[in-house]
Every structure is written in structure tokens, then in C-alpha cells.
Enzyme design. Structure first.
Site, short mmCIF file in Angstrom:
data_model
loop_
_atom_site.label_atom_id
_atom_site.label_comp_id
_atom_site.label_asym_id
_atom_site.label_seq_id
_atom_site.Cartn_x
_atom_site.Cartn_y
_atom_site.Cartn_z
N SER A 1 0.85 -1.19 0.00
CA SER A 1 0.00 0.00 0.00
C SER A 1 0.89 1.24 0.00
CB SER A 1 -0.94 -0.04 1.22
OG SER A 1 -1.83 1.06 1.19
N THR A 2 0.79 2.09 1.01
CA THR A 2 1.56 3.33 1.04
C THR A 2 3.06 3.05 0.96
OG1 THR A 2 -0.14 4.24 2.50
CG2 THR A 2 1.92 5.47 2.34
N HIS B 1 -2.66 -1.31 -3.19
CA HIS B 1 -3.80 -0.42 -2.99
C HIS B 1 -3.63 0.80 -3.89
CE1 HIS B 1 -4.26 -2.07 1.39
NE2 HIS B 1 -4.64 -2.93 0.48
N MET C 1 -0.33 1.17 5.01
CA MET C 1 -1.17 1.45 6.16
C MET C 1 -2.11 0.29 6.43
SD MET C 1 -2.26 5.44 5.71
CE MET C 1 -3.20 5.12 4.22
N ASP D 1 -4.24 -5.01 6.13
CA ASP D 1 -4.63 -5.87 5.02
C ASP D 1 -3.50 -6.85 4.72
OD1 ASP D 1 -6.19 -6.85 2.95
OD2 ASP D 1 -5.58 -5.30 1.53
#
Length: 386
Positions: free
Chosen positions: A202-203, A230, A323, A326
């Protein structure tokens, strides 16, 4: 949670100062909207609301923000031009690029990441669409809070004299006490041979993924590689192109029903969950438009759990920077089925949310710096599972 120890000479406790956020956007509507959202959060303040990149560069010393939300298209000085100038004045400034969802802006956002931006966020085409505005609101606040945690300052809670100017200017993250770092429990690598590599991020993920696949050729050539990052639509299209260039292997957004084969990187397309399923003797991609999972779409857990149905204990999962948590639920199921999980370590992660959740759940066979993960994967897929 932090614990403050009081001695007989002082009774001060600590509190955290709010994150100082600078909003830079030529749209008065967007500036006002973002500023109101930030002002309503107890751990954030609007340090400045500015119209152009030039204003931001000229005022950064006075404003001294922790985080800047920086629009791309602005008069006088656009976001991509202002970015290096802002970082030259404040090297640890967290910059989140904001742009409408077009291919050009997505490409600029990727360039911004290579120039030092911490993250990006797509702006809705219209703030009159409630669902789109709410998603933008939620994602922006989460990104500010998670990324800003790296520069959050702690000050005495007592109303003492103000900080000295030199201390006030320092935004370096406070060193952690060794007592605050729990000992992570690692599992032994499963003896089952891995037959597929699944990755969630993600991030900070785009940069991490591009670095990872650069040295992953021996694995990609022999085994399927599936990635969920993401990301919204358009951005995933461009990320796939970058992954192809970095790996020198085919990489593309997965297509519903296509057969999964070794030698190719399959990326979950923005806005759709990616799963895999048996299709006769073959394995096929299965995309779906179901609701978000873990507030994400695409989400990592659907990929991880579906891989077990196909490859059972032959799944090796990697959880990279991001973040939230998940990937942890799916990772637990992979381990229960006899597979393995590797997580990126905290020091090399932009945000140690997803990999931290997996590591702290005790499901990881290894927690490694980003620059060591590819080497480890090559060894594990070659038979070394020590």
C-alpha cells in the site's frame, strides 16, 4: 501507547503536538474542504492554506509544516516543480501529492514519488458526489496521520516556557526506547516448496515494488507472481508499465479469466479485487467488483486466501509497506495451510502498518529490509528454506 516515567525531580508527562499541515491548491473549494477536515481532527492543525506552489516555497520557513498536501496543477509554480524546492528547504517534510484521476496526473504522481514525495491521493472529479468525497476525506486523513507519525513531536504537557527556536525547528523523529520495541517471533520456513509468489502493498508500495522486482528475475521466470497494490484505476496501469521496465519481464493489469503462467507479473487493477481460481487443469484470474475489504479495493486478503485454494501450502506471500493490516488475515490462512509469509521491516517501510501487523501476529518466517527480500526469495524458491 507510550508510558512516561516520573522521577522525584520532575512530574512532567508528555503529550503530542498536533501535526501541522500545509494545504496547497489553487481551488478555493478544495482548499476550504481539506482545511475543514483537518481542523476537525484533534491531532492536526492547518498550518497554512495556500493557492500556489510559489506561495508554499516562499512561506515554508515561516509555516514550518510537518505535512504538505500539494496539488499538481497550479498557476505560477505547479506541484511537481515546487516539490524539490520544498524538500530542499525542509528535507523531512512529508508531501502528499493530490491530483484528479487522469493518466497525465498519474504519471506526474509517479515522477513525484521518485523525487521524494511520500504518497499521492486522487481527488474526486466533483466534491458533490457524496461517496467520492467521503472516500477522499477518509483516505486523506489516514495518509496524513500515518505518514505524519514519522515526524510527530513530543513536548512537555505542562504549560512551561515555549520551545527554544532550535528545538522548535527540529522535526526529526524521536528515537524509540529499546523497551518500546517488542521481540518479534519468527516461524520456521515451511518445508513445502513454494509454487507461487503473492505480494501485497500500500503506502510506499510503488517504490518498494519497483525496487523488489529489479532483482526478482529468477523467480519471475519460473513461477507466477501476483501483486495487489492499494491503488485507483489508471494508477495501476502505469504501475504495471513501471514494473515491466524495472523487472525486464512482462507485467500488466490482470484480465478476468486469463490463464496465470510463470514469466509474467499480474497486477490487480484499480477498483477491482483480484483472486485466482482453478480452470480445469489451469489457473485463471478472477476479478470481482465486490465491496471493499479492509476499506480497500483492490485488497490483499482476497488474493492471499484464494491462492490457498489453488496452491495449498505452496504459497509464499510478501507483505510490503502500507497502512492498516490488510494481508494479515490472509497471511494467517497461508501459514495454516503450510505456506510462508515474509514481511518488510520497519526501518525500510514508509509506513509499517501492513507488514507490522503481519510481523506482530507471529506469522512471518522472516522480517527483512527491502533490499534483502529479493535475495531471500530467490534462495527460498531455489530450495533453501533455512
Amino acid at each position: 501507547m507510550s508510558v512516561a516515567l516520573a522521577s522525584c525531580s520532575t512530574s512532567s508527562t508528555t503529550r503530542q503536538e498536533p501535526l501541522r499541515v500545509m494545504v496547497v491548491d489553487d481551488s478555493v473549494v478544495i482548499r476550504g474542504l481539506i482545511s475543514r477536515w483537518i481542523a476537525s481532527e484533534p491531532d492536526m492543525v492547518v498550518a497554512a492554506s495556500l493557492r500556489t506552489g510559489r506561495d508554499a516555497v516562499n512561506q515554508i520557513d515561516r509555516v514550518n509544516p510537518d505535512v504538505a498536501v500539494l496539488d499538481i496543477e497550479m498557476p505560477e509554480l505547479d506541484g511537481i516543480s515546487a516539490l524539490p524546492l520544498l524538500l530542499a528547504k525542509k528535507r523531512n517534510l512529508i508531501i502528499i501529492m493530490a491530483s484528479t484521476l487522469t493518466r497525465r496526473n498519474a504519471e506526474i504522481s509517479f515522477k513525484a514519488l521518485s523525487l521524494g514525495a511520500s504518497d499521492y491521493i486522487p481527488k474526486p472529479e466533483s466534491t458533490r458526489e457524496p461517496a467520492a468525497a467521503e472516500t477522499f476525506h477518509h483516505d486523506l486523513i489516514q495518509k496524513i496521520r500515518s505518514l505524519g507519525a514519522k515526524v510527530r513531536r513530543t513536548v512537555p504537557a505542562t504549560a512551561s516556557p515555549p520551545l527554544a527556536p532550535a528545538l522548535e525547528r527540529s522535526r526529526e523523529p524521536q528515537p524509540r526506547s529499546p523497551l518500546a520495541q517488542p521481540q518479534l517471533t519468527h516461524r520456521a520456513f515451511s518445508t513445502q516448496a513454494p509454487r507461487v509468489l503473492v505480494i501485497g502493498s500500500s503506502t510506499g508500495g510503488p517504490q518498494a515494488l519497483m525496487a523488489l522486482v529489479t532483482d526478482l528475475g529468477p523467480v519471475i521466470d519460473r513461477f507466477p507472481v501476483l501483486i495487489t497494490q492499494h491503488m485507483p484505476p489508471t494508477f495501476t496501469t502505469i504501475l504495471a508499465e513501471h514494473l515491466a521496465r524495472s523487472s525486464h519481464r512482462p507485467a500488466h493489469e490482470a484480465v478476468d479469466g486469463e490463464i496465470v503462467r510463470a514469466g509474467t507479473i499480474y497486477l490487480a487493477p484499480g477498483g477491482r479485487h483480484m483472486r485466482v481460481a482453478r480452470h480445469g487443469a489451469e489457473v485463471a484470474i478472477a476479478l470481482d467488483d465486490g465491496p471493499p475489504v479492509n476499506f480497500c479495493k483492490p485488497a490483499v486478503d482476497p488474493l492471499f486466501t484464494s491462492a490457498i485454494d489453488v496452491w495449498q501450502g505452496g504459497v509464499l506471500a510478501v507483505v510490503l509497506t502500507g497502512m492498516g493490516s490488510d494481508g494479515t488475515r490472509g497471511g494467517k490462512e497461508i501459514v495454516a495451510a503450510g505456506g510462508n509469509v515474509i514481511a518488510q521491516d520497519e526501518a525500510s517501510s514508509v509506513v509499517w502498518g501492513m507488514p507490522g501487523a503481519a510481523a506482530n501476529a507471529g506469522i512471518c518466517a522472516a522480517v527483512l529490509p527491502l533490499n534483502q527480500i529479493a535475495q531471500k526469495l530467490v534462495r527460498v524458491f531455489s530450495g533453501d528454506r533455512s
